[in-house]
Design a protein around this motif. Structure first.
Motif, PDB file in Angstrom:
ATOM      1  N   SER A 147      47.188 -20.654  42.674  1.00 43.39           N
ATOM      2  CA  SER A 147      46.192 -20.116  43.602  1.00 43.39           C
ATOM      3  C   SER A 147      45.073 -21.135  43.775  1.00 43.39           C
ATOM      4  O   SER A 147      44.923 -22.070  42.973  1.00 43.39           O
ATOM      5  N   TYR A 148      44.291 -20.959  44.816  1.00 45.29           N
ATOM      6  CA  TYR A 148      43.112 -21.808  45.019  1.00 45.29           C
ATOM      7  C   TYR A 148      42.144 -21.630  43.846  1.00 45.29           C
ATOM      8  O   TYR A 148      41.521 -22.594  43.391  1.00 45.29           O
ATOM      9  N   ASP A 229      47.374 -15.588  47.544  1.00 48.88           N
ATOM     10  CA  ASP A 229      46.522 -16.011  48.657  1.00 48.88           C
ATOM     11  C   ASP A 229      45.058 -15.947  48.239  1.00 48.88           C
ATOM     12  O   ASP A 229      44.666 -15.119  47.405  1.00 48.88           O
ATOM     13  N   PRO A 230      44.225 -16.819  48.807  1.00 52.04           N
ATOM     14  CA  PRO A 230      42.810 -16.841  48.416  1.00 52.04           C
ATOM     15  C   PRO A 230      42.085 -15.547  48.771  1.00 52.04           C
ATOM     16  O   PRO A 230      42.394 -14.899  49.778  1.00 52.04           O
ATOM     17  N   ASP A 233      35.107 -13.524  50.237  1.00 48.74           N
ATOM     18  CA  ASP A 233      34.230 -12.393  50.595  1.00 48.74           C
ATOM     19  C   ASP A 233      34.916 -11.062  50.319  1.00 48.74           C
ATOM     20  O   ASP A 233      34.803 -10.105  51.095  1.00 48.74           O
ATOM     21  N   GLY A 234      35.677 -11.021  49.217  1.00 48.88           N
ATOM     22  CA  GLY A 234      36.310  -9.788  48.791  1.00 48.88           C
ATOM     23  C   GLY A 234      37.572  -9.422  49.541  1.00 48.88           C
ATOM     24  O   GLY A 234      38.145  -8.358  49.303  1.00 48.88           O
ATOM     25  N   LYS A 235      38.054 -10.301  50.438  1.00 47.89           N
ATOM     26  CA  LYS A 235      39.247 -10.003  51.231  1.00 47.89           C
ATOM     27  C   LYS A 235      40.305 -11.080  51.038  1.00 47.89           C
ATOM     28  O   LYS A 235      39.994 -12.272  50.977  1.00 47.89           O
ATOM     29  N   THR A 236      41.562 -10.637  50.941  1.00 47.70           N
ATOM     30  CA  THR A 236      42.666 -11.588  50.878  1.00 47.70           C
ATOM     31  C   THR A 236      42.823 -12.244  52.247  1.00 47.70           C
ATOM     32  O   THR A 236      42.881 -11.563  53.271  1.00 47.70           O
ATOM     33  N   VAL A 237      42.879 -13.555  52.252  1.00 47.78           N
ATOM     34  CA  VAL A 237      42.888 -14.298  53.509  1.00 47.78           C
ATOM     35  C   VAL A 237      44.292 -14.403  54.092  1.00 47.78           C
ATOM     36  O   VAL A 237      45.235 -14.785  53.412  1.00 47.78           O
ATOM     37  N   ILE A 238      44.409 -14.047  55.353  1.00 45.26           N
ATOM     38  CA  ILE A 238      45.609 -14.286  56.146  1.00 45.26           C
ATOM     39  C   ILE A 238      45.172 -15.113  57.345  1.00 45.26           C
ATOM     40  O   ILE A 238      44.181 -14.799  58.003  1.00 45.26           O
ATOM     41  N   GLY A 239      45.894 -16.175  57.630  1.00 46.16           N
ATOM     42  CA  GLY A 239      45.542 -17.026  58.756  1.00 46.16           C
ATOM     43  C   GLY A 239      46.258 -16.583  60.024  1.00 46.16           C
ATOM     44  O   GLY A 239      47.455 -16.262  59.993  1.00 46.16           O
ATOM     45  N   TYR A 240      45.530 -16.551  61.122  1.00 42.79           N
ATOM     46  CA  TYR A 240      46.107 -16.150  62.412  1.00 42.79           C
ATOM     47  C   TYR A 240      46.078 -17.335  63.372  1.00 42.79           C
ATOM     48  O   TYR A 240      45.009 -17.864  63.696  1.00 42.79           O
ATOM     49  N   GLY A 241      47.269 -17.765  63.804  1.00 39.89           N
ATOM     50  CA  GLY A 241      47.389 -18.920  64.690  1.00 39.89           C
ATOM     51  C   GLY A 241      47.363 -18.522  66.149  1.00 39.89           C
ATOM     52  O   GLY A 241      47.836 -17.447  66.530  1.00 39.89           O
ATOM     53  N   ALA A 242      46.815 -19.414  66.981  1.00 36.02           N
ATOM     54  CA  ALA A 242      46.686 -19.118  68.409  1.00 36.02           C
ATOM     55  C   ALA A 242      46.594 -20.414  69.201  1.00 36.02           C
ATOM     56  O   ALA A 242      46.643 -21.512  68.645  1.00 36.02           O
ATOM     57  N   PHE A 243      46.443 -20.275  70.510  1.00 37.03           N
ATOM     58  CA  PHE A 243      46.259 -21.410  71.406  1.00 37.03           C
ATOM     59  C   PHE A 243      44.766 -21.619  71.656  1.00 37.03           C
ATOM     60  O   PHE A 243      44.018 -20.646  71.797  1.00 37.03           O
ATOM     61  N   GLY A 244      44.352 -22.883  71.723  1.00 40.90           N
ATOM     62  CA  GLY A 244      42.955 -23.198  71.981  1.00 40.90           C
ATOM     63  C   GLY A 244      42.745 -23.657  73.408  1.00 40.90           C
ATOM     64  O   GLY A 244      43.544 -24.441  73.944  1.00 40.90           O
TER      65      GLY A 244
END
Length: 295
Positions: A147-148, A229-230, A233-244
């Motif tokens: 883990s991190y 997962d890291p 701020d008290g929340k498990t991080v999930i990364g969301y990918g998108a278009f910029g």
């Protein structure tokens, strides 16, 4: 000699005039379209910025084309909008946002995570996937990094991250000292750093790590299992990918999102992304870019 000099000078003047004329034509062509959406629809083509990171976006030398999760979704969605020609512009990940803002390309198609900091710079489409994290380590995971937080707690662990990627922020937020974070230009460089022992772990998305392992076929490296997962701020991080997209390209963003909403989660979408390791479990759900952009 004087005759040659005058001829060279004349040639330089001619070249200058031709270049100036070309620039004027380019400006006139740009001026003839009021929005990027109008231009790409009229021309039927668009430029996509990518960072050559499988499975999100990369150039397939065997097939001779830009492919990956993001470019293939872009082709499908843009095709519905009447844009059938896609040109890839290879860019280092950390230079994608500056390149977009400078007009080198029209959309970032690189599986880029939506973060509040990035939202201050550019606009994002709604997400196309949600993923967790992973570590690439030497076989046997010598430092026992799962883990991190464990990387932060270990007194000597060096963590590799790709320049401009969200993993650097995760490392900082979980307490990894800056002196033990190695910023690398791209994923292949990160793999090489693990193999050479320059870093003890490389942090990336779970799909990135799995894809790199399958390509490297090196028994000397492995994925850290299990992995947590890291928690930030008290929340498990999930990364969301998108278009910029550029902030001023609201018409293009709105049109793109309208078609994207109908596409994501459809049987066609799942078939398009399956070759890159994405499944129904990686769908983003109901979360929007607007929600993810909030601090």
């Amino acid at each position: 000699m004087k005759i040659v000099g005058r001829s060279a000078a004349g040639w330089m003047v001619l070249v200058g005039l031709l270049l100036a004329t070309g620039c004027d034509r380019g400006r006139q062509e740009s001026a003839s379209f009021s929005t990027t959406l109008e231009r790409v629809r009229s021309q039927g083509k668009i430029r996509l910025g990518y960072a050559n990171e499988a499975p999100y976006a990369y150039y397939d030398t065997a097939a001779g084309k830009l492919t990956g999760e993001a470019p293939e979704i872009a082709r499908a969605v843009l095709g519905e909008m009447g844009v059938t020609e896609v040109e890839g512009v290879l860019t280092e990940f950390g230079a994608l946002i500056p390149g977009l803002k400078a007009g080198r390309f029209d959309i970032i198609a690189a599986g880029m995570y939506i973060t509040p900091a990035r939202c201050r710079e550019i606009a994002f489409s709604n997400p196309t996937y949600g993923l967790g994290e992973a570590f690439l380590v030497k076989a046997g995971n010598p430092l026992g990094l799962h883990s991190y937080e464990e990387a932060a707690a270990h007194p000597t662990a060096r963590l590799g991250v790709v320049a401009g990627a969200v993993e650097r922020r995760y490392a900082q937020a979980t307490g990894v000292p800056e002196s033990r974070i190695a910023v690398l230009p791209d994923a292949p460089s990160a793999v090489a750093a693990v193999q050479a022992g320059r870093v003890d772990a490389y942090a990336g998305t779970s799909l990135t790590i799995q894809n790199l392992l399958s390509k490297a076929r090196d028994p000397g490296i492995e994925r850290a299992e299990p992995f947590r997962d890291p928690i930030i701020d008290g929340k498990t991080v999930i990364g969301y990918g998108a278009f910029g997209l550029r902030k001023e390209d609201t018409a293009l963003l709105n049109e793109f999102n309208a078609h994207l909403e109908r596409f994501i989660g459809s049987p066609r979408h799942l078939a398009v992304v399956a070759p890159f390791g994405f499944t129904e479990a990686d769908l983003p759900g109901e979360i929007t870019a607007e929600a993810l952009c909030r601090p």
